[in-house]
Design a protein around this motif. Structure first.
Motif, PDB file in Angstrom:
ATOM      1  N   ASP A  32       0.853  -1.185   0.000  1.00  0.00           N
ATOM      2  CA  ASP A  32       0.000   0.000   0.000  1.00  0.00           C
ATOM      3  C   ASP A  32       0.889   1.234   0.000  1.00  0.00           C
ATOM      4  O   ASP A  32       1.826   1.335   0.792  1.00  0.00           O
ATOM      5  N   THR A  34       1.117   5.702  -1.340  1.00  0.00           N
ATOM      6  CA  THR A  34       0.607   6.914  -1.970  1.00  0.00           C
ATOM      7  C   THR A  34       1.808   7.677  -2.501  1.00  0.00           C
ATOM      8  O   THR A  34       2.799   7.859  -1.787  1.00  0.00           O
ATOM      9  N   SER A  54      -2.980   6.838  -5.019  1.00  0.00           N
ATOM     10  CA  SER A  54      -2.898   5.814  -3.977  1.00  0.00           C
ATOM     11  C   SER A  54      -3.095   4.450  -4.610  1.00  0.00           C
ATOM     12  O   SER A  54      -3.958   4.272  -5.471  1.00  0.00           O
TER      13      SER A  54
END
Length: 69
Positions: A32, A34, A54
């Motif tokens: 994960d 951004t 993102s």
């Protein structure tokens, strides 16, 4: 052309260009993340301005070009 280049932020990039112009760029997230990125004109996202993108782990996006490369 290159495949598998890992960027800061943990994205795996594949890119192809013709006559000095990027015709294909995809990104797949290793985790994960951004990122802030300047996407050139002709892309699917905010042409010519910095965008915040993102990604979820494993998510792949075609940023420039077609999924049919």
């Amino acid at each position: 052309e290159f495949r598998g280049l890992v960027s800061r932020g943990g994205l795996v990039l594949n890119c192809k260009w013709v006559d000095g112009v990027i015709v294909y760029l995809d990104a797949t997230a290793r985790f994960d993340t951004t990122i802030n990125v300047l996407i050139p004109e002709g892309s699917r996202f905010n042409d010519g301005v910095t965008s915040t993108l993102s990604f979820n782990k494993g998510e792949r996006r075609v940023l420039i070009g077609s999924d049919k490369q």
